[in-house]
Design a protein around this motif. Structure first.
Motif, short mmCIF file in Angstrom:
data_model
loop_
_atom_site.label_atom_id
_atom_site.label_comp_id
_atom_site.label_asym_id
_atom_site.label_seq_id
_atom_site.Cartn_x
_atom_site.Cartn_y
_atom_site.Cartn_z
N VAL A 49 0.82 -0.95 0.01
CA VAL A 49 -0.09 -0.10 -0.28
C VAL A 49 0.86 1.32 0.01
O VAL A 49 0.82 2.24 -0.69
CB VAL A 49 -1.01 -0.03 1.23
CG1 VAL A 49 -1.73 1.35 1.43
CG2 VAL A 49 -1.84 -1.20 0.90
N ALA A 50 1.83 1.11 0.84
CA ALA A 50 2.73 2.46 0.90
C ALA A 50 3.40 2.64 -0.56
O ALA A 50 3.45 3.91 -0.78
CB ALA A 50 3.77 2.15 1.97
N ILE A 51 3.99 1.88 -1.01
CA ILE A 51 4.75 1.82 -2.25
C ILE A 51 3.59 2.26 -3.46
O ILE A 51 4.07 3.16 -4.35
CB ILE A 51 5.26 0.68 -2.88
CG1 ILE A 51 6.49 0.11 -1.75
CG2 ILE A 51 5.69 0.69 -4.25
CD1 ILE A 51 7.09 -1.24 -2.25
N ARG A 52 2.26 1.81 -3.22
CA ARG A 52 1.40 2.32 -4.46
C ARG A 52 0.90 3.66 -4.27
O ARG A 52 0.91 4.52 -5.03
CB ARG A 52 0.07 1.25 -4.24
CG ARG A 52 0.49 -0.01 -4.96
CD ARG A 52 -0.84 -0.82 -5.19
NE ARG A 52 -1.62 -0.23 -5.98
CZ ARG A 52 -2.79 -0.73 -6.19
NH1 ARG A 52 -3.28 -1.63 -5.59
NH2 ARG A 52 -3.60 -0.16 -7.15
N LYS A 53 0.82 4.11 -2.88
CA LYS A 53 0.58 5.54 -2.51
C LYS A 53 1.59 6.38 -2.94
O LYS A 53 1.49 7.60 -3.58
CB LYS A 53 0.21 5.81 -0.96
CG LYS A 53 -1.23 5.12 -0.71
CD LYS A 53 -1.56 5.77 0.74
CE LYS A 53 -2.91 5.48 1.03
NZ LYS A 53 -3.53 6.03 2.32
N THR A 54 2.91 5.84 -2.79
CA THR A 54 4.14 6.78 -3.10
C THR A 54 3.93 6.84 -4.86
O THR A 54 4.66 8.06 -5.32
CB THR A 54 5.29 5.99 -2.70
OG1 THR A 54 5.72 5.77 -1.24
CG2 THR A 54 6.58 6.90 -3.02
N LEU A 55 3.61 5.94 -5.54
CA LEU A 55 3.36 6.06 -6.83
C LEU A 55 2.38 6.79 -7.43
O LEU A 55 2.26 6.87 -8.55
CB LEU A 55 3.69 4.41 -7.55
CG LEU A 55 4.97 3.81 -7.31
CD1 LEU A 55 4.73 2.47 -7.83
CD2 LEU A 55 6.13 4.68 -7.88
N GLY A 56 1.52 7.42 -6.49
CA GLY A 56 0.40 8.22 -6.74
C GLY A 56 -0.98 7.66 -6.71
O GLY A 56 -2.17 8.03 -6.96
N ALA A 57 -0.98 6.44 -6.36
CA ALA A 57 -2.49 5.83 -5.86
C ALA A 57 -3.11 6.59 -4.82
O ALA A 57 -2.62 6.79 -3.92
CB ALA A 57 -2.23 4.52 -5.64
N SER A 58 -4.52 6.84 -5.11
CA SER A 58 -5.24 7.41 -4.04
C SER A 58 -5.82 6.77 -3.17
O SER A 58 -6.01 5.42 -3.14
CB SER A 58 -6.22 8.41 -4.67
OG SER A 58 -7.22 7.50 -5.23
N ARG A 59 -6.35 7.08 -1.91
CA ARG A 59 -6.96 6.43 -0.93
C ARG A 59 -8.09 5.85 -1.45
O ARG A 59 -8.48 4.56 -1.14
CB ARG A 59 -7.03 7.05 0.42
CG ARG A 59 -7.81 6.19 1.42
CD ARG A 59 -7.96 6.84 2.94
NE ARG A 59 -8.54 5.92 3.84
CZ ARG A 59 -8.80 6.25 5.00
NH1 ARG A 59 -8.38 7.54 5.46
NH2 ARG A 59 -9.33 5.24 5.74
N ARG A 60 -8.98 6.56 -2.27
CA ARG A 60 -10.12 6.22 -2.72
C ARG A 60 -9.81 4.81 -3.89
O ARG A 60 -10.95 3.92 -3.77
CB ARG A 60 -10.84 7.13 -3.64
CG ARG A 60 -12.22 7.01 -4.29
CD ARG A 60 -12.82 8.10 -4.89
NE ARG A 60 -14.02 7.63 -5.67
CZ ARG A 60 -14.01 7.39 -6.93
NH1 ARG A 60 -13.01 7.16 -7.42
NH2 ARG A 60 -15.20 7.03 -7.37
N VAL A 61 -8.83 5.05 -4.61
CA VAL A 61 -8.70 3.81 -5.60
C VAL A 61 -8.20 2.53 -4.77
O VAL A 61 -8.85 1.54 -5.12
CB VAL A 61 -7.40 4.28 -6.46
CG1 VAL A 61 -7.12 3.31 -7.31
CG2 VAL A 61 -7.91 5.39 -7.57
#
Length: 821
Positions: free
Chosen positions: A328-340
């Motif tokens: 989750v941390a890596i995906r958020k770092t790469l731009g994924a939003s909490r909603r997605v």
């Protein structure tokens, strides 16, 4: 997004197959159990609903309020009431009488019995049943008409195309009448109280002279009415008291009337057939009644199994959440939003729920036949109902099991996760949630287990409780038809001559009695007359040796004492008969003890009786019913016959099956044209406890499912702890903690929610089972043993569930554990 969700589910299944497998299997088990039990509950609630115009159908019930006994509602009525009902009640569109009958066919000297009813030609106008062959308007119009079910037609002829064929039908009194098939009933899928009928025949002209058709006090069968509008049932009920006063009153000497004020002891009411499945549970001699509380409890078990499965999924998902924190941390770092991320994780939960729903349907396919065999009901998988239930269940399970874990996973902060040396645990709040879920799961499971233990214990008690006579070595035969004194003597002689018979006797009552005679007896006591309604039995010699009741005071009948034997009926007014009472009758007359009753005189209708003995209460009927006050008279078959006597045989030294065959041959030698069958007491009484026994098995099934799902939740908690506490255990061992201390620490942590669950479950189960047991006249004590066994079992299962994880952690080498972190 859908492709991403599917890839993620497949990846998680490869990386963590245990978690995903437990999650899917837990949800599938909950869904399968819920669907299966929902079908059973729907079956019970749908009972009689398939009858045409069921909201306008009613049965006429009788209410008796007699001295010395509790008031009761009975599912039978005198047929004498029907002409007056049709005359006085314009709301009646059609009416029909229905009486059980023991009809048989005979082939090569062997009788084949059928579930049979005798009824009126208007039967089909009332119930609207469909005929596969024939016309319902005139199927029973001919005196020799016969309507068969499709099953009975196939049994007799191998086909349902049997119109016009002749069937010799043998009644219980041995009379053979050639009937012509005038109709074949079409098979019905909806359950109702007529589903098991195999033969229908019309009343014979000779039946109309019987007491059932001319006396208000008779107990005949059932009268069913079809009213013009649904609201007419309540309207007619409001006028039934005046109806009884108007038609049942008469002089005290009129044997067909009920006296000057019949309304004080007698009432009639219309019982709607819609919902009768549950209301009949409180009606005496209603065969199809079931306890609504039990059925609702079975439905609740299904709901709880579903809730447990969702809680199990939440527990496993939150335990597994830490394993995906870095993802989750890596995906958020790469731009994924909490909603997605939230949508993805919810989609994964929905995907798992869909797969679990398919597996649950397969499990339902497997369970439905098993539950049908356990309950004895004609339960089948109804795909229309399942098709309506399954989609919302899958959506609900996916939403319930995925909402919280999705919020937790999508809420991780990338910096905190990537900077931490350990995976996040979710904090104290998540830990408390997991413990609460496990406690809730085990609390529900333990409650169901306690209920299962109590229900099974009560059922075993009903089966084995002392009925007041010795059941082992006792066989009961069919009632002999008529009042042929010579035939009754020959039958007794033939039975006593059978090798292995120790004693044989007649009585007019027997376990699971069909014919019952009652009268009001009066005792002129010091405080004034005491009137008690007594059940009467007439017995012959050797009765005491056959049944072996317990004598509490006085003596039993003695054939050598002439006063004990009943005289001819015309001499009864000048004769004081000897009588034996049961303990219940002694109490109702107000005697302080059985010994005080000895020698007292009681009477009814000009006949007097002297009490010569008192026996303990003998139970021939349901354990739910109170023992009825009873009086017994002696008939040596010297001057008068018995009315449809029931033979009873005490045997020894012979296997029961062999003795049954010998006794059946002896019966046939005396009455070759009358079907007769001897059976054990347990077989005759089984109908009184088999329903509770079958439903107890459903509770057992629910308890097993609940425990299994709860153990999955506990295992998930243990697996999470195993992943989280490796470093902690390494430090403890490095500081000198022993393996035993580590095991004790871990088991204490794992079993804490189980202990909380047991503390919550015990009072809830105690309240529920105390209320259920109150419905039995004879019942077990609600002892601590039931709770101790359930609690000990829960702890044992919980220990075995987490033992592997516990030993694995306790045996870990400190150096390796510390390096792992």
């Amino acid at each position: 997004m859908l492709a991403t969700i599917l890839r993620s589910v497949a990846r998680q299944a490869r990386r963590h197959p245990l978690y995903v497998g437990l999650n899917m299997f837990g949800l599938a088990l909950g869904i399968g159990v819920f669907l299966t039990l929902s079908l059973l509950v729907h079956y019970e609630y749908d009972f009689n609903a398939g009858l045409r115009d069921v909201d306008r159908l009613a049965r006429v019930d009788t209410h008796w309020s007699l001295p010395g006994v509790a008031s009761g509602e009975y599912a039978s009525v005198t047929f004498h009431a029907l002409p007056f009902l049709e005359q006085d009640v314009p709301e009646i569109e059609a009416a029909a009488r229905l009486r059980e009958a023991a009809l048989n066919t005979v082939r090569d000297g062997r009788f084949t019995s059928f579930v049979s009813r005798v009824t009126d030609p208007s039967f089909f106008r009332v119930f609207g049943l469909t005929l596969l062959h024939g016309r319902s308007d005139d199927a029973l119009a001919r005196p020799e008409g016969l309507v068969l079910s499709d099953r009975a037609a196939i049994r007799l002829f191998g086909t349902t195309d049997v119109m016009g064929r002749t069937v010799p039908v043998v009644s219980s009194n041995g009379v053979t009448v050639n009937h012509t098939v005038t109709g074949v009933l079409a098979r019905r899928t909806a359950p109702d109280f007529l589903s098991d009928i195999e033969m229908l025949v019309p009343f014979a002209a000779t039946d109309m002279n019987a007491s059932c058709f001319v006396s208000w006090g008779s107990d005949c069968g059932s009268i069913y009415l079809k009213l013009r509008r649904p609201g007419d049932i309540a309207a007619v009920n409001g006028r039934m008291r005046d109806f009884v006063v108007r038609h049942a009153a008469g002089a005290e000497s009129d044997a067909n009337a009920l006296g000057g004020h019949p309304e004080t002891v007698y009432a009639l009411s219309l019982a709607p057939l819609q919902g009768a499945r549950f209301s009949d549970f409180h009606v005496l001699y209603a065969d199809d009644g079931v306890d609504r509380t039990v059925i609702d409890s079975i439905g609740l078990i299904g709901l709880l199994a579903l809730a447990l499965a969702c809680a199990n999924a939440v527990n496993l998902a939150t335990a597994r959440a830490g394993l995906r924190a870095r993802e989750v941390a890596i995906r958020k770092t790469l731009g994924a939003s909490r909603r997605v991320l939230f949508v993805q994780f919810m989609g994964e939960a929905m995907c798992v729920a869909v797969i679990a729903g398919g597996l649950g349907l397969v499990l339902c396919e497997i369970l439905v036949p098993e539950v049908a065999s356990l309950t004895g009901e004609a339960l089948a998988l109804r795909y229309g109902l399942v098709g309506m239930l399954l989609p919302p269940i899958v959506v609900l399970c996916g939403f319930a099991s995925g909402l919280y874990p999705s919020m937790v996973l999508s809420g991780y902060r990338p910096a905190a996760v990537l900077a931490a040396a350990r995976m996040p645990s979710g904090g104290r709040g998540a830990a408390r949630l997991r413990d609460a879920l496990v406690a809730g799961q085990f609390g529900i499971a333990v409650t169901i287990v306690i209920c299962m233990l109590v229900i099974n214990h009560q059922t075993d008690f009903m089966r084995t409780a002392d009925p007041g006579y010795v059941r082992s070595g006792l066989l009961i035969g069919s009632a002999m038809p008529g009042k042929d004194l010579a035939a009754q003597r020959r039958m007794l002689d033939a039975l006593r001559a059978v090798p292995g018979v120790a004693a044989a006797s007649f009585g007019e009552l027997a376990p699971s009695p069909d014919n019952k005679t009652r009268s009001i007896f009066t005792y002129d006591g010091p405080a004034g007359p005491v009137r008690v309604h007594l059940l009467q039995d007439f017995v012959t010699t050797r009765y005491f040796e056959v049944y072996r009741p317990r004598l509490l005071a006085g003596r039993w009948f003695d054939a050598s004492r002439g006063m004990d034997d009943l005289p001819a009926r015309e001499d009864m007014a000048t004769h004081t008969a000897s009588a034996v009472l049961n303990r219940m009758a002694v109490g109702r007359f107000g005697f302080a003890s059985p010994a005080e009753a000895i020698g007292k005189i009681i009477g009814t209708g000009g006949t007097t009786a002297r009490i010569v003995g008192v026996i303990d209460d003998v139970r021939f009927e349901s354990p739910r019913q109170a023992i009825y006050p009873e009086i017994m008279f002696f008939n040596a078959l010297a001057r008068r016959p018995l009315t449809e006597p029931i033979p009873a045989v005490r045997f020894q030294g012979v296997a029961a099956a062999d003795m049954v065959r010998r006794l059946n041959r002896a019966w046939t030698a005396v009455l070759p044209d009358v079907p007769g069958e001897f059976s054990a007491v347990d077989a005759r009484m089984a109908t009184y406890y088999s329903g509770d026994e079958r439903r107890g098995r459903i509770f057992t099934l629910g308890a097993v499912a609940a425990l299994l799902i709860a153990c999955m939740g506990l295992y998930g908690l243990a697996a999470f702890a195993a992943a989280r506490r490796v470093h902690e255990i390494g430090i403890r061992k490095a500081l000198g903690a022993s393996g035993r201390q580590i095991v004790t620490l871990l088991l204490g942590d794992f079993l804490r929610p189980v202990a909380v669950a047991c503390l919550l479950a015990c009072p809830v189960a105690w309240v529920l089972m105390r209320q259920w047991l109150a419905g039995f006249d004879e019942r077990i004590a609600l002892t601590p043993a039931h709770f101790v066994i359930a609690v000990a079992g829960a702890f044992a299962i919980a220990i075995f569930t987490v033992l592997g994880q516990t030993f694995h952690l306790a045996r870990a080498e400190p150096a390796r554990a510390l390096r792992a972190e």
